[in-house]
Design an enzyme around this catalytic site. Structure first.
Site, mmCIF file in Angstrom:
data_model
loop_
_atom_site.group_PDB
_atom_site.id
_atom_site.type_symbol
_atom_site.label_atom_id
_atom_site.label_comp_id
_atom_site.label_asym_id
_atom_site.label_seq_id
_atom_site.Cartn_x
_atom_site.Cartn_y
_atom_site.Cartn_z
ATOM 1 N N GLU A 115 0.841 -1.204 0.000
ATOM 2 C CA GLU A 115 0.000 0.000 0.000
ATOM 3 C C GLU A 115 0.868 1.243 0.000
ATOM 4 O OE1 GLU A 115 -2.348 -0.127 3.570
ATOM 5 O OE2 GLU A 115 -2.612 -2.290 3.340
ATOM 6 N N LYS A 117 2.224 4.499 1.542
ATOM 7 C CA LYS A 117 2.321 5.042 2.885
ATOM 8 C C LYS A 117 1.904 6.500 2.797
ATOM 9 C CE LYS A 117 5.367 5.156 6.877
ATOM 10 N NZ LYS A 117 5.260 6.539 7.318
ATOM 11 N N ASP A 119 1.466 10.179 3.935
ATOM 12 C CA ASP A 119 2.222 11.020 4.854
ATOM 13 C C ASP A 119 1.284 11.982 5.555
ATOM 14 O OD1 ASP A 119 4.412 11.807 6.164
ATOM 15 O OD2 ASP A 119 5.272 13.005 4.555
ATOM 16 N N TYR A 224 -6.888 2.228 6.565
ATOM 17 C CA TYR A 224 -6.149 1.056 6.107
ATOM 18 C C TYR A 224 -6.049 -0.081 7.103
ATOM 19 C CZ TYR A 224 -2.700 3.936 8.487
ATOM 20 O OH TYR A 224 -2.082 4.738 9.378
ATOM 21 N N LYS A 312 10.849 3.628 2.426
ATOM 22 C CA LYS A 312 10.744 5.088 2.360
ATOM 23 C C LYS A 312 11.402 5.624 1.088
ATOM 24 C CE LYS A 312 9.355 6.704 6.532
ATOM 25 N NZ LYS A 312 9.461 7.903 7.169
ATOM 26 N N CYS A 406 11.842 49.276 -5.175
ATOM 27 C CA CYS A 406 10.999 48.244 -5.767
ATOM 28 C C CYS A 406 11.459 47.967 -7.193
ATOM 29 C CB CYS A 406 9.551 48.696 -5.757
ATOM 30 S SG CYS A 406 8.463 47.579 -6.663
ATOM 31 N N CYS A 409 8.253 49.345 -9.495
ATOM 32 C CA CYS A 409 7.795 50.743 -9.546
ATOM 33 C C CYS A 409 8.839 51.721 -9.027
ATOM 34 C CB CYS A 409 6.501 50.897 -8.761
ATOM 35 S SG CYS A 409 6.764 50.800 -6.991
ATOM 36 N N CYS A 424 7.217 46.808 -0.624
ATOM 37 C CA CYS A 424 6.971 47.987 -1.441
ATOM 38 C C CYS A 424 5.637 48.513 -0.957
ATOM 39 C CB CYS A 424 6.868 47.615 -2.920
ATOM 40 S SG CYS A 424 6.238 48.986 -3.907
ATOM 41 N N CYS A 429 1.624 50.257 -7.129
ATOM 42 C CA CYS A 429 2.672 49.461 -7.790
ATOM 43 C C CYS A 429 2.033 48.444 -8.744
ATOM 44 C CB CYS A 429 3.494 48.756 -6.717
ATOM 45 S SG CYS A 429 4.701 47.608 -7.368
HETATM 46 P P1 AMP Z 1 6.044 6.243 11.401
HETATM 47 O O1 AMP Z 1 5.328 7.546 11.284
HETATM 48 O O2 AMP Z 1 7.434 6.278 10.866
HETATM 49 O O3 AMP Z 1 5.918 5.657 12.788
HETATM 50 O O4 AMP Z 1 5.314 5.240 10.406
HETATM 51 C C1 AMP Z 1 4.199 4.517 10.787
HETATM 52 C C2 AMP Z 1 2.968 5.244 10.436
HETATM 53 O O5 AMP Z 1 2.722 5.260 9.041
HETATM 54 C C3 AMP Z 1 1.751 4.581 10.959
HETATM 55 O O6 AMP Z 1 1.553 4.860 12.315
HETATM 56 C C4 AMP Z 1 0.674 5.178 10.118
HETATM 57 O O7 AMP Z 1 0.249 6.383 10.708
HETATM 58 C C5 AMP Z 1 1.375 5.582 8.842
HETATM 59 N N1 AMP Z 1 0.829 4.968 7.627
HETATM 60 C C6 AMP Z 1 0.584 5.651 6.499
HETATM 61 N N2 AMP Z 1 0.070 4.865 5.546
HETATM 62 C C7 AMP Z 1 -0.021 3.620 6.064
HETATM 63 C C8 AMP Z 1 -0.488 2.377 5.568
HETATM 64 N N3 AMP Z 1 -0.951 2.236 4.316
HETATM 65 N N4 AMP Z 1 -0.441 1.320 6.392
HETATM 66 C C9 AMP Z 1 0.044 1.444 7.665
HETATM 67 N N5 AMP Z 1 0.492 2.591 8.195
HETATM 68 C C10 AMP Z 1 0.469 3.688 7.401
HETATM 69 ZN ZN ZN Z 2 6.502 48.553 -6.240
#
Ligand code: AMP
Ligand code: ZN
Length: 665
Positions: A115, A117, A119, A224, A312, A406, A409, A424, A429
């Site tokens: 899956e 990950k 962020d 998930y 990662k 500026c 202008c 400015c 302007c």
């Molecule tokens: P970390 O932030 O390094 O502890 O990485 C783990 C975190 O990744 C988990 O606690 C989830 O919040 C996040 N995460 C994001 N996508 C997924 C996914 N598809 N499956 C599991 N964890 C995920």
């Molecule tokens: Zn200006």
């Protein structure tokens, strides 16, 4: 060879340092180092602890997940622990993971669920008898912080599900990239610190006190996993995902069942490139053993499941050449230096510019034209100039100079006192015109549909717009002759412009683009002033008695109305029929209209917020300190110094909550 003393010292140092970074990342959402650098510290500590267990600290961060818990918040224990994930920075580590898992399970083939990950920020949703009971953060993995109201602002998360038992549903809250950009733009205008990346924006949002504000952030979610469950709902991770989708949860569609190392490597490499075409950020691939019984067999370490690993992605770093520095004038007149680079491809897009933020940044980097510079896409999106490659730098490279005037202008630039931003301040302007008009017509301001950036540019180029007031004097016959402009779109535009004259005063005030007066501040101002005349006449002390208006905003407002061209703009717009009167206070004319109120002590019937709302709804004004200007002090139980001060002044009417409620009956 290191002495024991040195090793123990290093372990101490790493332990402390990681704790500090955990706090910055999880609690404050302002990390100082990249995830990669963080993981290097953690890996070093892990390996030292393994070799020298006698020096390991009991509270070592290698034994716990980073905690997002703050004191004084409501926390709830998770029914099942929330783990972190083991990270892998190379495909080799993924191969090892696969090998180890197979060996441990004594199997020749193994199905994995791969899956993206996401962020973002992990959350836990608890449902009972089909209804959402509460939502919590990951917290320290055992206990999470209650964030139910904020989570409920995410409309794609169902409040009820067709499962009658008890179940914890887990996933990630994230901010789409376009929303992240919108929020940062708004924050910049309000003079607030911008978020470094969408992840920080998401984690900063989920803990806000005010759910209305969270709603405006427009967070989203991908679910998930299942934590505790009263009876099993599936036998494999992929089945869980299907089931959760059936129940109405948002599931990331890009998961895949794979089994060989080659397939895994291809999947990781594919998304490493493709991720830039997604509308959200992903920082890696999570590889999970698919079968739940096998997951159980593998179990967990102190921090992470042994049946999963996160590959990662690396932030790509490239070297380029600094060709020049341009100085760009924004809508508020802020002048931002922008590095002009020899184009390089980073993360599959061409980068030829990077913002340098301000003059301090240029000095910190000691930038000189012609330098070789290191560029990355920070948070994978915004190109960032990391530093200069100093080896072999010729002496001939010239230092970057910030201009005195500026660049557009030629008006003399003004450096904010104590600040790092240069402005400015000539509101005529031309560089500012386009952006000022864009801001004026934008959705949260005058909301004039059909007058977006492209048409504004078209009209400016054709001499139809040279100031904000021109919007209301547009020559529609001439517009009809322009390319792309048909009768229908001209009619719509005409109507939208006409309609905007009725726009609320606070939106108009925001639209004027006063520095540091964003949408929220404009609203606050409008609850304290009946019309623009009062605001034009106000002095600094009075402004600063308004809650949330500090010196910086107050001075900026005074500054704005001190300038003749701004006053003239207001007069012209008034003559054109725009709405500079606060309809709220104008309609509701009560005996407390325009009277100034302050509340102190604990009230019996209402919370602070409720009483404030009542005051405002009835036309009263809120101020934040006791002064001669105050008309009424509403006093609750155990009132302190404010009451004393008001009694000393003598002219202030001191009333109880009930007396106040009688006044507005
Ligand atoms: P970390 O932030 O390094 O502890 O990485 C783990 C975190 O990744 C988990 O606690 C989830 O919040 C996040 N995460 C994001 N996508 C997924 C996914 N598809 N499956 C599991 N964890 C995920
Ligand atoms: Zn200006």
């Amino acid at each position: 060879m290191n002495s024991f003393e040195q090793i123990s010292e290093r372990i101490n140092y790493l332990t402390k340092e990681i704790h500090r970074h955990n706090q910055l990342y999880y609690e404050k959402s302002i990390p100082e180092i990249s995830d990669y650098e963080y993981d290097l510290l953690l890996k070093e500590l892990e390996s030292l602890e393994k070799q020298y267990p006698q020096f390991a600290k009991q509270d070592s961060p290698t034994q716990r997940v980073g905690s997002d818990l703050l004191t004084n918040q409501k926390n709830i224990p998770h029914r099942q622990r929330m783990y972190s994930l083991e990270n892998a920075y190379s495909l080799q580590e993924i191969e090892n993971f696969l090998f180890k898992s197979k060996t441990e399970l004594q199997t020749a083939s193994l199905t994995l669920c791969c899956e993206q990950k996401i962020d973002g920020f992990s959350i836990n949703l608890f449902y009972q008898n089909g209804a959402l009971q509460y939502a919590t953060t990951r917290g320290d993995g055992y206990v999470g912080e209650l964030v139910t109201e904020n989570i409920k602002t995410i409309s794609e998360l169902p409040l009820s599900i067709p499962f009658q038992g008890e179940i914890e549903i887990r996933g990630e809250i994230y901010l789409p990239i376009n929303e992240f950009e919108r929020i940062n733009e708004e924050r910049e205008l309000e003079g607030l610190k911008t978020f470094a990346n969408p992840r920080n924006a998401a984690s900063g949002s989920i803990k806000l006190k005010n759910s209305e504000e969270v709603k405006n952030r427009r967070l989203k979610a991908f679910i998930y996993a299942v934590g505790f469950v009263s009876e099993p709902i599936a036998q494999a991770q992929t089945e869980i995902l299907c089931k959760l989708k059936e129940w109405g949860f948002p599931i990331n569609p890009h998961y895949k069942k794979l089994s060989s190392y080659q397939e895994l490597a291809d999947f990781c490499n594919y998304w490493d490139k493709e991720r830039y075409n997604l509308e959200y950020e992903t920082d890696g691939i999570v590889v999970k053993v698919d079968n739940l019984a096998l997951q159980d067999e593998l179990g967990n370490t102190a921090k992470s499941p042994k049946w999963a690993i996160a590959y990662k992605f690396k932030a790509e770093e490239k070297i380029s050449e600094l060709l020049d520095v341009h100085f760009q004038v924004g809508r508020t007149g802020a002048v931002t230096p922008v590095a002009i680079l020899k184009p390089v491809t980073i993360a599959s897009t061409t980068v030829s510019r990077a913002t340098l933020h301000n003059i301090d940044e240029i000095e910190r980097l000691d930038l000189r034209i012609g330098d070789r510079v290191r560029i990355i896409k920070s948070g994978e999106i915004i190109p960032k100039l990391l530093g200069v490659v100093e080896e072999n730098r010729p002496d001939t490279h010239l230092k970057v100079q910030f201009p005195e005037n500026c660049p557009v202008c030629e008006h003399k630039l003004y450096k904010e006192e104590n600040g790092v931003i240069t402005y400015c301040i000539n509101s005529a302007c031309p560089a500012q015109l386009q952006r000022r008009l864009e801001h004026f017509t934008s959705r949260d301001a005058m909301d004039i549909e059909g007058l977006g950036p492209a048409n504004i540019k078209l009209f400016i180029d054709n001499g139809l717009l040279s100031g904000i007031e021109d919007i209301y004097k547009l020559d529609f016959d001439k517009i009809l002759t322009l390319e792309r402009m048909g009768q229908k779109s001209v009619d719509n535009l005409k109507e939208a412009i006409e309609k905007s004259k009725q726009q609320d005063f606070y939106k108009l005030l925001f639209a004027l683009g006063i520095r540091f007066v964003g949408a929220k501040t404009a609203k606050i101002l409008c609850s304290s002033f009946q019309d623009i005349e009062q605001l034009i006449k106000v002095n600094q002390d009075e402004l600063q008695t308004i809650p949330e208006i500090g010196e910086k905003i107050a001075l900026s407002i005074l500054d704005f109305f001190k300038q003749e061209e701004n006053l003239q703009l207001v007069r012209k717009l008034q003559a054109l029929g725009l709405n500079f009167i606060n309809s709220k206070t104008a309609v509701r004319d009560t005996i407390i209209s325009n009277k100034k109120f302050l509340v102190t002590g604990t009230l019996q019937h209402h919370t602070r917020n409720e009483i404030h709302a009542l005051i405002e709804q009835n036309g009263g004004l809120l101020i934040s300190a006791v002064s001669k200007n105050l008309d009424y002090l509403i006093v609750g139980e155990s009132a302190g110094s404010k009451l004393d001060k008001a009694q000393k002044i003598g002219s202030i009417k001191i009333i109880s909550e009930d007396e106040f409620l009688n006044m507005i009956k």
